[in-house]
Motif scaffolding. Structure first.
Motif, PDB file in Angstrom:
ATOM      1  N   GLY A  24      37.770  18.449  20.083  1.00 52.13           N
ATOM      2  CA  GLY A  24      37.006  17.735  21.030  1.00 52.13           C
ATOM      3  C   GLY A  24      38.018  16.758  21.703  1.00 52.13           C
ATOM      4  O   GLY A  24      37.302  15.626  22.196  1.00 52.13           O
ATOM      5  N   PHE A  25      39.108  16.738  21.559  1.00 56.39           N
ATOM      6  CA  PHE A  25      40.289  15.871  22.163  1.00 56.39           C
ATOM      7  C   PHE A  25      40.748  16.131  23.410  1.00 56.39           C
ATOM      8  O   PHE A  25      40.994  17.548  23.470  1.00 56.39           O
ATOM      9  N   ARG A  26      40.677  15.484  24.492  1.00 56.41           N
ATOM     10  CA  ARG A  26      41.159  15.618  25.710  1.00 56.41           C
ATOM     11  C   ARG A  26      42.078  14.568  26.126  1.00 56.41           C
ATOM     12  O   ARG A  26      41.769  13.427  26.252  1.00 56.41           O
ATOM     13  N   LEU A  27      43.225  15.092  26.445  1.00 57.17           N
ATOM     14  CA  LEU A  27      44.255  14.026  26.920  1.00 57.17           C
ATOM     15  C   LEU A  27      43.826  13.646  28.145  1.00 57.17           C
ATOM     16  O   LEU A  27      43.884  14.397  29.190  1.00 57.17           O
ATOM     17  N   ARG A  28      43.808  12.276  28.481  1.00 59.76           N
ATOM     18  CA  ARG A  28      43.424  11.649  29.916  1.00 59.76           C
ATOM     19  C   ARG A  28      44.581  11.279  30.709  1.00 59.76           C
ATOM     20  O   ARG A  28      44.632  11.367  31.780  1.00 59.76           O
ATOM     21  N   SER A  29      45.821  10.664  29.928  1.00 56.35           N
ATOM     22  CA  SER A  29      46.948  10.051  30.668  1.00 56.35           C
ATOM     23  C   SER A  29      48.030   9.823  29.576  1.00 56.35           C
ATOM     24  O   SER A  29      47.695   9.834  28.595  1.00 56.35           O
ATOM     25  N   VAL A  30      49.340   9.919  30.243  1.00 56.08           N
ATOM     26  CA  VAL A  30      50.296   9.788  29.295  1.00 56.08           C
ATOM     27  C   VAL A  30      51.403   9.172  30.540  1.00 56.08           C
ATOM     28  O   VAL A  30      51.491   9.594  31.338  1.00 56.08           O
ATOM     29  N   ASP A  31      51.616   7.742  30.169  1.00 54.06           N
ATOM     30  CA  ASP A  31      52.536   7.012  31.012  1.00 54.06           C
ATOM     31  C   ASP A  31      53.872   7.123  30.946  1.00 54.06           C
ATOM     32  O   ASP A  31      54.299   7.938  29.904  1.00 54.06           O
ATOM     33  N   ASP A  32      54.712   6.732  31.745  1.00 53.25           N
ATOM     34  CA  ASP A  32      56.328   6.780  31.564  1.00 53.25           C
ATOM     35  C   ASP A  32      56.739   6.309  30.260  1.00 53.25           C
ATOM     36  O   ASP A  32      57.827   6.612  29.691  1.00 53.25           O
ATOM     37  N   ASP A  33      56.174   5.343  29.587  1.00 51.65           N
ATOM     38  CA  ASP A  33      56.533   4.868  28.529  1.00 51.65           C
ATOM     39  C   ASP A  33      56.238   5.679  27.361  1.00 51.65           C
ATOM     40  O   ASP A  33      56.273   5.189  25.970  1.00 51.65           O
TER      41      ASP A  33
END
Length: 164
Positions: free
Chosen positions: A38-47
């Motif tokens: 039930g894990f949903r990746l919301r965002s990944v930033d440049d760092d």
């Protein structure tokens, strides 16, 4: 897919950041294990800072109705792997070689969680990452650190195994 559509991003064929963002943006499907959790990746930033949401199910609770530590560990594993992989160039992966987790408070299996992970050291041979799991209200449930071994991958040979 038509002949004009570009190929979908593939693990090891694009940078780790491009691959993880393709998952967050819904361009490619979430990994099956993350879906199971039930894990949903919301965002990944440049760092490489990763933010995801977790929607536990009753099956992940202990007999007291609180989330099992194994479930929380698996969430932290997924988030730190995503953070470590997001800092890898084309043709490299970063599987776990060590993990240390702390369980600071209990959480009800009906409550959505926010999982945040970030690389704390990115070297040529290892990546260190830190992770926290919080309730939506901000209560800290668990935290930890992981170490990942950077390795070159053959994207075609490892297509089914490299994303772990």
């Amino acid at each position: 897919m038509s002949q004009q559509d570009p190929p979908l991003p593939a693990f090891g064929v694009v940078s780790g950041l491009e691959y993880q963002r393709a998952i967050a943006d819904g361009v490619i499907p979430t990994q099956p294990f993350q879906t199971l959790l039930g894990f949903r990746l919301r965002s990944v930033d440049d760092d490489g800072v990763v933010v995801g949401d977790a929607f536990p199910r009753p099956e992940f609770a202990n007999s007291a109705g609180r989330l099992h530590g194994g479930y929380l560990s698996a969430l932290m594993d997924c988030a730190t792997a995503t953070a470590a992989h997001s800092r890898q160039p084309v043709g490299a992966g970063a599987p776990h070689i060590h993990a240390s987790y702390r369980f600071l408070s209990s959480a009800d299996h009906r409550a959505a969680l926010v999982v945040t992970a970030r690389p704390t050291h990115v070297g040529r041979s290892v990546v260190h990452a830190a992770v926290e799991i919080r309730t939506r209200a901000g209560k800290l449930i668990a935290s930890g650190e992981t170490v990942h071994k950077v390795r070159r991958i053959d994207a075609h040979r490892d297509a089914g195994t490299a994303a772990r």
